[in-house]
Motif scaffolding. Structure first.
Motif, PDB file in Angstrom:
ATOM      1  N   SER A 221       0.840  -1.209   0.000  1.00  0.00           N
ATOM      2  CA  SER A 221       0.000   0.000   0.000  1.00  0.00           C
ATOM      3  C   SER A 221       0.870   1.253   0.000  1.00  0.00           C
ATOM      4  O   SER A 221       0.524   2.238  -0.664  1.00  0.00           O
ATOM      5  CB  SER A 221      -1.025  -0.016   1.133  1.00  0.00           C
ATOM      6  OG  SER A 221      -0.410   0.217   2.347  1.00  0.00           O
ATOM      7  N   ALA A 222       2.027   1.229   0.679  1.00  0.00           N
ATOM      8  CA  ALA A 222       2.909   2.416   0.655  1.00  0.00           C
ATOM      9  C   ALA A 222       3.370   2.691  -0.785  1.00  0.00           C
ATOM     10  O   ALA A 222       3.373   3.840  -1.244  1.00  0.00           O
ATOM     11  CB  ALA A 222       4.105   2.204   1.578  1.00  0.00           C
ATOM     12  N   PHE A 223       3.725   1.644  -1.513  1.00  0.00           N
ATOM     13  CA  PHE A 223       4.229   1.819  -2.882  1.00  0.00           C
ATOM     14  C   PHE A 223       3.105   2.260  -3.830  1.00  0.00           C
ATOM     15  O   PHE A 223       3.307   3.093  -4.698  1.00  0.00           O
ATOM     16  CB  PHE A 223       4.884   0.529  -3.382  1.00  0.00           C
ATOM     17  CG  PHE A 223       6.298   0.320  -2.855  1.00  0.00           C
ATOM     18  CD1 PHE A 223       6.833   1.165  -1.893  1.00  0.00           C
ATOM     19  CD2 PHE A 223       7.095  -0.711  -3.338  1.00  0.00           C
ATOM     20  CE1 PHE A 223       8.128   0.981  -1.412  1.00  0.00           C
ATOM     21  CE2 PHE A 223       8.392  -0.901  -2.866  1.00  0.00           C
ATOM     22  CZ  PHE A 223       8.903  -0.060  -1.905  1.00  0.00           C
ATOM     23  N   ARG A 224       1.927   1.685  -3.632  1.00  0.00           N
ATOM     24  CA  ARG A 224       0.805   2.091  -4.504  1.00  0.00           C
ATOM     25  C   ARG A 224       0.462   3.556  -4.263  1.00  0.00           C
ATOM     26  O   ARG A 224       0.166   4.300  -5.193  1.00  0.00           O
ATOM     27  CB  ARG A 224      -0.407   1.204  -4.239  1.00  0.00           C
ATOM     28  CG  ARG A 224      -0.175  -0.204  -4.780  1.00  0.00           C
ATOM     29  CD  ARG A 224      -1.401  -1.034  -4.659  1.00  0.00           C
ATOM     30  NE  ARG A 224      -2.469  -0.485  -5.503  1.00  0.00           N
ATOM     31  CZ  ARG A 224      -3.622  -1.063  -5.704  1.00  0.00           C
ATOM     32  NH1 ARG A 224      -3.883  -2.210  -5.114  1.00  0.00           N
ATOM     33  NH2 ARG A 224      -4.525  -0.525  -6.472  1.00  0.00           N
ATOM     34  N   ARG A 225       0.502   3.971  -3.018  1.00  0.00           N
ATOM     35  CA  ARG A 225       0.244   5.379  -2.696  1.00  0.00           C
ATOM     36  C   ARG A 225       1.264   6.281  -3.392  1.00  0.00           C
ATOM     37  O   ARG A 225       0.929   7.306  -3.972  1.00  0.00           O
ATOM     38  CB  ARG A 225       0.345   5.559  -1.183  1.00  0.00           C
ATOM     39  CG  ARG A 225      -0.650   6.539  -0.593  1.00  0.00           C
ATOM     40  CD  ARG A 225      -0.360   6.703   0.882  1.00  0.00           C
ATOM     41  NE  ARG A 225      -0.802   5.566   1.668  1.00  0.00           N
ATOM     42  CZ  ARG A 225      -2.025   5.455   2.170  1.00  0.00           C
ATOM     43  NH1 ARG A 225      -2.902   6.394   1.966  1.00  0.00           N
ATOM     44  NH2 ARG A 225      -2.363   4.406   2.888  1.00  0.00           N
ATOM     45  N   LEU A 226       2.547   5.859  -3.318  1.00  0.00           N
ATOM     46  CA  LEU A 226       3.606   6.663  -3.964  1.00  0.00           C
ATOM     47  C   LEU A 226       3.396   6.727  -5.480  1.00  0.00           C
ATOM     48  O   LEU A 226       3.758   7.713  -6.129  1.00  0.00           O
ATOM     49  CB  LEU A 226       4.987   6.059  -3.663  1.00  0.00           C
ATOM     50  CG  LEU A 226       5.523   6.292  -2.251  1.00  0.00           C
ATOM     51  CD1 LEU A 226       6.734   5.400  -1.965  1.00  0.00           C
ATOM     52  CD2 LEU A 226       5.888   7.758  -2.043  1.00  0.00           C
ATOM     53  N   ALA A 227       2.812   5.669  -6.029  1.00  0.00           N
ATOM     54  CA  ALA A 227       2.583   5.636  -7.477  1.00  0.00           C
ATOM     55  C   ALA A 227       1.276   6.337  -7.854  1.00  0.00           C
ATOM     56  O   ALA A 227       0.857   6.280  -9.016  1.00  0.00           O
ATOM     57  CB  ALA A 227       2.573   4.184  -7.958  1.00  0.00           C
ATOM     58  N   GLY A 228       0.613   6.974  -6.863  1.00  0.00           N
ATOM     59  CA  GLY A 228      -0.602   7.734  -7.146  1.00  0.00           C
ATOM     60  C   GLY A 228      -1.823   6.852  -7.343  1.00  0.00           C
ATOM     61  O   GLY A 228      -2.806   7.285  -7.952  1.00  0.00           O
ATOM     62  N   GLN A 229      -1.771   5.614  -6.834  1.00  0.00           N
ATOM     63  CA  GLN A 229      -2.931   4.725  -6.995  1.00  0.00           C
ATOM     64  C   GLN A 229      -3.792   4.752  -5.734  1.00  0.00           C
ATOM     65  O   GLN A 229      -3.319   5.096  -4.654  1.00  0.00           O
ATOM     66  CB  GLN A 229      -2.453   3.287  -7.239  1.00  0.00           C
ATOM     67  CG  GLN A 229      -1.653   3.155  -8.518  1.00  0.00           C
ATOM     68  CD  GLN A 229      -1.240   1.714  -8.786  1.00  0.00           C
ATOM     69  OE1 GLN A 229      -1.592   0.796  -8.051  1.00  0.00           O
ATOM     70  NE2 GLN A 229      -0.485   1.510  -9.840  1.00  0.00           N
ATOM     71  N   CYS A 230      -5.046   4.351  -5.917  1.00  0.00           N
ATOM     72  CA  CYS A 230      -5.975   4.291  -4.780  1.00  0.00           C
ATOM     73  C   CYS A 230      -5.620   3.097  -3.892  1.00  0.00           C
ATOM     74  O   CYS A 230      -5.336   2.011  -4.392  1.00  0.00           O
ATOM     75  CB  CYS A 230      -7.387   4.143  -5.320  1.00  0.00           C
ATOM     76  SG  CYS A 230      -8.575   3.674  -4.069  1.00  0.00           S
ATOM     77  N   VAL A 231      -5.645   3.312  -2.561  1.00  0.00           N
ATOM     78  CA  VAL A 231      -5.374   2.187  -1.659  1.00  0.00           C
ATOM     79  C   VAL A 231      -6.531   1.978  -0.679  1.00  0.00           C
ATOM     80  O   VAL A 231      -6.408   1.219   0.275  1.00  0.00           O
ATOM     81  CB  VAL A 231      -4.054   2.388  -0.866  1.00  0.00           C
ATOM     82  CG1 VAL A 231      -2.854   2.301  -1.764  1.00  0.00           C
ATOM     83  CG2 VAL A 231      -4.053   3.694  -0.097  1.00  0.00           C
ATOM     84  N   CYS A 232      -7.632   2.689  -0.913  1.00  0.00           N
ATOM     85  CA  CYS A 232      -8.765   2.513   0.006  1.00  0.00           C
ATOM     86  C   CYS A 232      -9.849   1.681  -0.682  1.00  0.00           C
ATOM     87  O   CYS A 232      -9.794   1.453  -1.883  1.00  0.00           O
ATOM     88  CB  CYS A 232      -9.321   3.868   0.437  1.00  0.00           C
ATOM     89  SG  CYS A 232     -10.197   4.737  -0.867  1.00  0.00           S
ATOM     90  N   ASP A 233     -10.823   1.241   0.109  1.00  0.00           N
ATOM     91  CA  ASP A 233     -11.895   0.426  -0.471  1.00  0.00           C
ATOM     92  C   ASP A 233     -13.118   1.275  -0.823  1.00  0.00           C
ATOM     93  O   ASP A 233     -14.157   0.750  -1.206  1.00  0.00           O
ATOM     94  CB  ASP A 233     -12.318  -0.673   0.528  1.00  0.00           C
ATOM     95  CG  ASP A 233     -11.204  -1.685   0.726  1.00  0.00           C
ATOM     96  OD1 ASP A 233     -10.450  -1.906  -0.239  1.00  0.00           O
ATOM     97  OD2 ASP A 233     -11.069  -2.219   1.844  1.00  0.00           O
TER      98      ASP A 233
END
Ligand SMILES: C[S@@+](CC[C@H](N)C(=O)[O-])C[C@H]1O[C@@H](n2cnc3c(N)ncnc32)[C@H](O)[C@@H]1O
Length: 317
Positions: free
Chosen positions: A259-271
């Motif tokens: 989730s840290a990496f997805r956040r850094l890549a500007g992706q959604c990490v919530c449901d």
């Protein structure tokens, strides 16, 4: 019967070394951080690849491991700096060294084979030694302190949260029952208590105390505390094009990395549904691994301990 321990000094094969080096693309003169230098396995190969003029900043909270790493890296003296510290203090270390921005960061999480196989460190349920499990031996509280000092519900919570142990409540009750008779001070003693709850010593080749020992280790060393915040903080020290490689050994760690990496890549990490999503969608990184890389069959045959490793990597834009 407890299994004899193998020689801990002989057991320091770095996990997914080739994959790590391929992703880091070390270059001469580059600055690299090994945030979990351990016995110096990854660090040595990074140093070999970043000469002439490269620098490796190595951190570990285990003083004995650091001493062994220092001896192993000696041929590169002058090109590395080692710090006995928690990697969460990386920003302070890099600022003090004026070594920023950096070209690459590697974080090989968890416990090392050296720690696991050194009887005096008390990590292994396979040996009749003091129940300790501290990575940093200057820390006061040990696994025995937790096992004998926590309430039954605190113990059950830890076993469930950090070990994903479905029999957490029954194991916690058994521990509390046993410690009323005599303190639980030895690894084998705790392993026996857990085995009795499961009524088996091994199930499909896995000792029933594996999850209990993992949970206690994570709790003793507070391994997950602040980990999610650490990744973006460390990432901010990378130069554009710099890369971060993280190897996790259980799903709890890997979920935080993902989730840290997805956040850094500007992706959604919530449901949340898209209209309610508040994830920051600013991309600071390229995801280099959309799925985790796992060890190949050759590595697994040579080092079965690598079986649960999951590697993820990002590149700073
Ligand atoms: C899997 S081993 C690393 C092995 C190393 N890559 C090698 O090739 O020898 C993990 C190491 O991380 C260290 N460690 C774990 N959490 C840490 C933390 N928060 N700060 C510093 N070191 C940590 C442990 O003490 C252990 O030595």
């Amino acid at each position: 019967m407890t299994e004899p321990l193998r020689n801990p000094d002989a057991e320091h094969t770095p996990v997914m070394l080739r994959e790590t080096l391929d992703l880091l693309r070390c270059r001469p003169g580059g600055i690299y951080v090994d945030a979990t230098v351990g016995m110096g396995g990854h660090a040595l190969s990074i140093l070999e690849r970043c000469q002439p003029g490269g620098l490796l900043v190595g951190i570990d909270r285990d003083k004995e491991s650091l001493e062994k790493a220092a001896a192993r890296l000696k041929p590169f003296s002058g090109n590395f700096r080692l710090f006995h510290d928690n990697f969460k203090n990386l920003p302070l270390i890099l600022n003090n060294l004026a070594a920023r921005p950096v070209d690459g960061i590697v974080v090989d999480l968890g416990v090392s084979s050296y720690q696991l196989l050194s009887p005096e460190r008390g990590f292994s349920f396979q040996s009749d030694v003091m129940l300790d499990m501290r990575m940093d031996r200057s820390q006061q509280w040990t696994a025995a302190d937790l096992v004998n000092g926590m309430s039954e519900s605190e113990l059950a919570d830890i076993l469930y949260r950090y070990g994903e142990e479905r029999l957490s409540r029954r194991i916690a009750a058994a521990i509390v029952h046993e410690r009323a008779r005599a303190p639980i001070t030895r690894c084998a003693q705790l392993a026996d208590i857990v085995s009795r709850v499961f009524k088996v010593r091994f199930h499909q080749g896995i000792h029933p105390a594996t999850r209990t020992f993992q949970a206690l280790r994570i709790a003793v060393n507070q391994e997950l505390d602040g980990l999610e915040e650490f990744f973006p903080e460390a990432f901010s020290f990378l130069k554009p094009g710099g890369r971060m490689v993280v190897i996790a050994f259980h799903s709890l760690e890997d979920r935080l990395v993902k989730s840290a990496f997805r956040r850094l890549a500007g992706q959604c990490v919530c449901d949340a549904p898209p209209e309610l999503c508040k994830c920051p969608r600013q991309a600071l990184a390229n995801l280099l691994t959309s799925r985790p890389i796992m060890p190949g069959s050759e590595e697994l045959a040579a080092n079965p301990r690598a079986r649960s490793a999951r590697l993820r990597s990002v590149e700073r834009l």
